[in-house]
Design a protein around this motif. Structure first.
Motif, PDB file in Angstrom:
ATOM      1  N   LEU A 133       2.355  -9.541  -5.763  1.00 55.22           N
ATOM      2  CA  LEU A 133       2.416  -8.122  -6.128  1.00 55.22           C
ATOM      3  C   LEU A 133       3.304  -7.353  -5.158  1.00 55.22           C
ATOM      4  N   CYS A 134       3.230  -7.700  -3.894  1.00 57.43           N
ATOM      5  CA  CYS A 134       4.083  -7.050  -2.885  1.00 57.43           C
ATOM      6  C   CYS A 134       5.561  -7.379  -3.133  1.00 57.43           C
ATOM      7  N   ARG A 135       5.848  -8.613  -3.512  1.00 52.45           N
ATOM      8  CA  ARG A 135       7.231  -8.997  -3.800  1.00 52.45           C
ATOM      9  C   ARG A 135       7.728  -8.342  -5.084  1.00 52.45           C
ATOM     10  N   ALA A 136       6.834  -8.175  -6.064  1.00 53.54           N
ATOM     11  CA  ALA A 136       7.238  -7.496  -7.296  1.00 53.54           C
ATOM     12  C   ALA A 136       7.614  -6.049  -7.014  1.00 53.54           C
ATOM     13  N   ARG A 137       6.867  -5.401  -6.148  1.00 50.78           N
ATOM     14  CA  ARG A 137       7.188  -4.024  -5.780  1.00 50.78           C
ATOM     15  C   ARG A 137       8.535  -3.960  -5.045  1.00 50.78           C
ATOM     16  N   GLU A 208       3.211   0.126  -6.760  1.00 43.61           N
ATOM     17  CA  GLU A 208       2.660   0.533  -5.464  1.00 43.61           C
ATOM     18  C   GLU A 208       1.218   1.006  -5.608  1.00 43.61           C
ATOM     19  N   GLU A 209       0.910   1.717  -6.691  1.00 43.45           N
ATOM     20  CA  GLU A 209      -0.471   2.152  -6.912  1.00 43.45           C
ATOM     21  C   GLU A 209      -1.395   0.958  -7.114  1.00 43.45           C
ATOM     22  N   GLU A 210      -0.947  -0.039  -7.879  1.00 44.46           N
ATOM     23  CA  GLU A 210      -1.756  -1.244  -8.075  1.00 44.46           C
ATOM     24  C   GLU A 210      -1.940  -1.992  -6.761  1.00 44.46           C
ATOM     25  N   LEU A 211      -0.884  -2.040  -5.966  1.00 44.00           N
ATOM     26  CA  LEU A 211      -0.969  -2.732  -4.680  1.00 44.00           C
ATOM     27  C   LEU A 211      -1.955  -2.050  -3.746  1.00 44.00           C
ATOM     28  N   ALA A 238       3.202  -2.785   7.037  1.00 46.50           N
ATOM     29  CA  ALA A 238       2.048  -3.594   7.423  1.00 46.50           C
ATOM     30  C   ALA A 238       1.644  -4.557   6.318  1.00 46.50           C
ATOM     31  N   ILE A 239       1.586  -4.066   5.073  1.00 52.21           N
ATOM     32  CA  ILE A 239       1.167  -4.933   3.964  1.00 52.21           C
ATOM     33  C   ILE A 239       2.210  -6.002   3.690  1.00 52.21           C
ATOM     34  N   THR A 240       3.499  -5.691   3.900  1.00 48.58           N
ATOM     35  CA  THR A 240       4.550  -6.681   3.687  1.00 48.58           C
ATOM     36  C   THR A 240       4.445  -7.809   4.703  1.00 48.58           C
ATOM     37  N   VAL A 241       4.258  -7.460   5.973  1.00 47.41           N
ATOM     38  CA  VAL A 241       4.178  -8.486   7.025  1.00 47.41           C
ATOM     39  C   VAL A 241       2.965  -9.384   6.818  1.00 47.41           C
TER      40      VAL A 241
END
Length: 370
Positions: A133-137, A208-211, A238-241
């Motif tokens: 999900l982070c990569r999709a964003r 981003e809201e879903e994440l 922070a969430i990416t790392v």
């Protein structure tokens, strides 16, 4: 009672087929190639039954690739030892110019038996879901950036240049609403380009809201919150790392973590000469980019701003103290490196290397569930 000699199985995995070879441990016999099988569960079960007639102790290995970790989870779920190995770290003879599925499977079996393969970290299903999900964003962000550049380039070709900052503020959008192209065809191109930008903006916001919603139930979310005590490390950094690297405490020391993200200098030393080069840039590039972006905040003097204060007010006191310690050290170090004549890009890379070390220390101080 002695452990049985395992049978080492190399799997060259593709979308529609898996090439299989095996090598018996504690002997020098060459690996045996069994052939190719399908990728269905029934094909894998048939292979396991066939191999267990030869040896009940099986150890599998296959290269990390686009087929993911489902095969690893299937094998480990049945109680077998399985390794997902890093393709770039597989020993290869420079003189060999022939590459086939058979040779790859045989090489994996032989190297697995000799212990020359390096396994990669396999995330849990939940960790991989947050990472996807982070990569999709992030992919949507890049698509949005490209859409904006195409629109700006189109207007520039028509001689229409916005004199202010084209950052899609209310003033910029009012300007775009007044744009009239010379021909009807170009007006259609312009309107479709604006719509493409708006669609990508909505897509980024939705992801981003879903994440943000799903990350609150993630087992590593306490680490994400703690890392925001560091300057330049807001929620997205922070969430990416954490999503890309997983549990930071799996590394024995911060030097291993810095080497994993490719922030350590390359080296080519021989004899009495020691020569250091640029950073290795190995490992996870997304995490490295986020770290470098966050490290640019330390070019300013140390200060607990209003934004940082809001982020740390709910965090434990030891985490807040560690964040302030990092800010004082890294801001001072950036100024000293620049004063010594280092290029700012070189200095910020050194700051990013120390920043990941402070992240490791914070992750060690935050309890997480298994």
């Amino acid at each position: 009672m002695t452990e049985p000699t395992p049978l080492y199985v190399g799997l060259d995995v593709h979308k529609d087929s898996i090439a299989v070879a095996h090598a018996l441990g504690q002997c020098a016999d060459p690996p045996v190639f069994l052939g190719a099988i399908g990728t269905r569960q029934v094909d894998l079960d048939k292979l396991i039954r066939r191999l267990r007639t030869k040896n009940p102790a099986l150890v599998f290995a296959y290269e990390a690739g686009p087929c993911g970790y489902q095969l690893y989870r299937d094998l480990t779920g049945q109680g077998f030892d399985c390794h997902v190995v890093a393709p770039s770290l597989i020993p290869k003879k420079p003189g060999v110019k022939v590459k086939t599925d058979r040779r790859d499977a045989v090489a994996l079996a032989r190297l697995l038996r000799s212990g020359d393969l390096t396994a990669v970290y396999v995330p849990t299903v939940d960790d991989e879901a947050i990472r996807d999900l982070c990569r999709a964003r992030d992919a949507a962000r890049l698509t949005l950036k490209d859409a904006k550049l195409r629109l700006k380039a189109f207007l520039l070709r028509l001689g229409l240049h916005y004199v202010g900052r084209a950052d899609w503020t209310a003033a910029h959008r009012r300007y775009l609403a007044k744009v009239v192209c010379p021909t009807p065809a170009q007006q259609i191109v312009f309107q479709e380009s604006v719509r493409a930008v708006d669609e990508q903006v909505d897509r980024v916001q939705r992801l981003e809201e879903e994440l943000r919603e799903l990350a609150t139930h993630w087992r590593l979310y306490p680490v994400v919150q703690a890392l925001q005590a560091l300057r330049g490390v807001q929620w997205l950094v922070a969430i990416t790392v954490v999503a890309e690297l997983g549990d930071l405490t799996r590394f024995d020391n911060p030097r291993q973590l810095a080497a994993f993200v490719g922030l350590v200098p390359s080296e080519e030393s021989t004899g009495p000469r020691r020569r250091l080069g640029s950073i290795t840039k190995t490992g996870n590039g997304r995490a490295r980019r986020a770290l470098v972006e966050g490290a640019w905040a330390y070019r300013y003097p140390a200060k607990v701003s209003e934004h940082i204060q809001r982020r740390i007010e709910s965090l434990p006191k030891p985490i807040q103290d560690l964040g302030w310690k990092a800010q004082v050290r890294l801001c001072k170090r950036f100024r000293r490196l620049v004063a010594r004549g280092k290029h700012p890009n070189v200095a910020v890379t050194a700051i990013a290397r120390e920043l990941i070390a402070f992240m490791w220390a914070m992750a060690k101080a935050v309890p997480i569930s298994a």
